[in-house]
Design an enzyme around this catalytic site. Structure first.
Site, mmCIF file in Angstrom:
data_model
loop_
_atom_site.group_PDB
_atom_site.id
_atom_site.type_symbol
_atom_site.label_atom_id
_atom_site.label_comp_id
_atom_site.label_asym_id
_atom_site.label_seq_id
_atom_site.Cartn_x
_atom_site.Cartn_y
_atom_site.Cartn_z
ATOM 1 N N PRO A 119 0.824 -1.209 0.000
ATOM 2 C CA PRO A 119 0.000 0.000 0.000
ATOM 3 C C PRO A 119 0.857 1.257 0.000
ATOM 4 O O PRO A 119 1.977 1.230 0.504
ATOM 5 C CB PRO A 119 -0.793 -0.105 1.309
ATOM 6 N N ALA A 176 2.737 3.481 3.523
ATOM 7 C CA ALA A 176 2.807 2.510 4.617
ATOM 8 C C ALA A 176 4.224 2.318 5.133
ATOM 9 O O ALA A 176 4.451 1.490 6.011
ATOM 10 C CB ALA A 176 2.241 1.172 4.157
ATOM 11 N N GLY A 213 8.048 1.549 1.143
ATOM 12 C CA GLY A 213 8.846 1.956 -0.026
ATOM 13 C C GLY A 213 8.091 1.994 -1.342
ATOM 14 O O GLY A 213 8.691 1.780 -2.399
ATOM 15 N N SER A 214 6.782 2.300 -1.303
ATOM 16 C CA SER A 214 6.018 2.239 -2.553
ATOM 17 C C SER A 214 6.447 3.323 -3.553
ATOM 18 O O SER A 214 6.510 3.057 -4.748
ATOM 19 C CB SER A 214 4.518 2.315 -2.282
ATOM 20 N N SER A 215 6.779 4.520 -3.082
ATOM 21 C CA SER A 215 7.144 5.561 -4.058
ATOM 22 C C SER A 215 8.487 5.227 -4.710
ATOM 23 O O SER A 215 8.666 5.425 -5.916
ATOM 24 C CB SER A 215 7.178 6.940 -3.399
ATOM 25 N N ALA A 230 9.688 2.206 -5.123
ATOM 26 C CA ALA A 230 9.443 1.067 -6.020
ATOM 27 C C ALA A 230 8.846 1.569 -7.332
ATOM 28 O O ALA A 230 9.222 1.115 -8.417
ATOM 29 C CB ALA A 230 8.499 0.063 -5.346
ATOM 30 N N ASP A 265 15.757 4.252 0.240
ATOM 31 C CA ASP A 265 14.586 3.555 -0.314
ATOM 32 C C ASP A 265 14.787 3.186 -1.789
ATOM 33 O O ASP A 265 14.480 2.064 -2.202
ATOM 34 C CB ASP A 265 13.326 4.429 -0.182
#
Ligand code: MEV
Length: 324
Positions: A91, A94, A97-99, A101, A142
């Site tokens: 998500p 959260a 590390g989504s940004s 990734a 990240d």
């Protein structure tokens, strides 16, 4: 057109302190973001990312529009754009590390469309430029984990040559990142359910450091001590000691002011259900908690799931999955 997936991340030691030059240790979550459809477009970039409720292009007025626009200008070669659809297993907001990734995946996808062969270090460098749009002045931890994965010791400055003495074999991934060959114990990651803004949390710490430079540096120095102690324990398989190091790091993050009642509640639940240690992971203020739970992974996961938190099992650097 196939594009290698990018990784999410879990930070074990050193978040926030890493922004101010201290080392950090984290690991990648392989296959966190995957390109599902990709086709070239003449002159712009269009992205469909359901996990972020986003379906738009580089002229979108928000942050993602800016990122897509910068990406188009940033990559060398023919001025070709792309249309892509991305599936995310983590998500947003959260602490996983989504940004970063997404930044790495966008670089890889456009490089594929433009026929560019970029090595991992170059992919990371370009993704970092996009991460700066998301987060201001991130340390680079990240995007390094999103790009290289594995267990990684990172710092903002270059590592000296020869490398520092480490308890396990290490290889240089980039000037700032060393890949560590170590076995990871069973861990669990739980999402508080409260999104956070890394940019905001980093700014909070920066202001604290301005107000109280000495006290804040003492906290960072203690965090670094936890890291070296934790790394020694991790490499020697001394899980109880590793748990203590994680707990100490959590205490320091609380003193730094980046924990939250939701984080404290997940940490307590984990410890009550047999975790040897637990701490927030990432920027804090919400986001996720990581718990060290060899032998008690299911108990911790069940306790968190029963309390309504999304939970993942972590079984080493290559294996992670949603707990049901
Ligand atoms: C965020 O995942 C980690 C922080 O240390 C920020 C950074 O390294 O840029 C809080």
């Amino acid at each position: 057109m196939t594009v290698p997936p990018s990784q999410g991340k879990v930070i074990l030691f050193g978040e926030h302190a890493v922004v101010f030059g201290r080392p950090a240790v984290g690991l990648g979550l392989p296959g966190a973001m995957v390109v599902e459809r990709l086709r070239p477009l003449a002159d712009h970039v269009k992205l469909c990312l359901p996990a972020w409720n986003f379906d738009g292009c580089c002229c979108h007025p928000g942050l993602l529009g800016k990122v897509l626009h910068r990406l188009f200008e940033l990559l060398p070669g023919r001025r070709l754009g792309m249309e892509l659809s991305v599936h995310s297993r983590i998500p947003p907001g959260a602490g996983l590390g989504s940004s970063a990734a997404l930044a790495v995946l966008l670089v890889r996808a456009l490089a594929r469309v433009r026929g560019l062969e970029l090595d991992l270090a170059e992919q990371r460098r370009l993704a970092h430029v996009l991460e700066e749009i998301f987060h201001g002045r991130p340390s680079g931890l990240d995007d390094t984990l999103a790009c290289f994965g594995g267990v990684c010791l990172f710092r903002r400055r270059e590592w000296s040559k020869p490398l520092p003495a480490l308890p396990v074999p290490a290889r240089r991934l980039s000037a700032q990142a060393l890949g560590l060959e170590c076995r990871l114990p069973e861990m669990v990651v739980g999402y508080t359910g409260r999104e956070h803004q890394t940019r905001h949390m980093v700014e909070l710490v920066r202001r604290r450091r301005q107000r109280q430079p000495q006290e804040t540096e003492v906290l960072f120095a203690e965090m670094e001590r936890c890291l070296w102690w934790g790394l020694d324990s991790l490499c020697a398989g001394r899980w109880a000691e590793l748990g203590l190091a994680l707990n100490s790091n959590q205490q320091l993050l609380e003193l730094l002011g980046v924990s939250s009642p939701e984080i404290a509640s997940l940490v307590q639940l984990a410890r009550r259900h047999g975790a040897l240690g637990a701490k927030l992971t990432g920027a804090g203020g919400g986001g996720a908690v990581v718990a060290l739970a060899p032998g008690n992974q299911r108990e911790v996961a069940r306790a968190w799931s029963r309390a309504g938190h999304r939970t993942w099992y972590l079984d080493g650097a290559d294996d992670w999955r949603m707990a049901v």
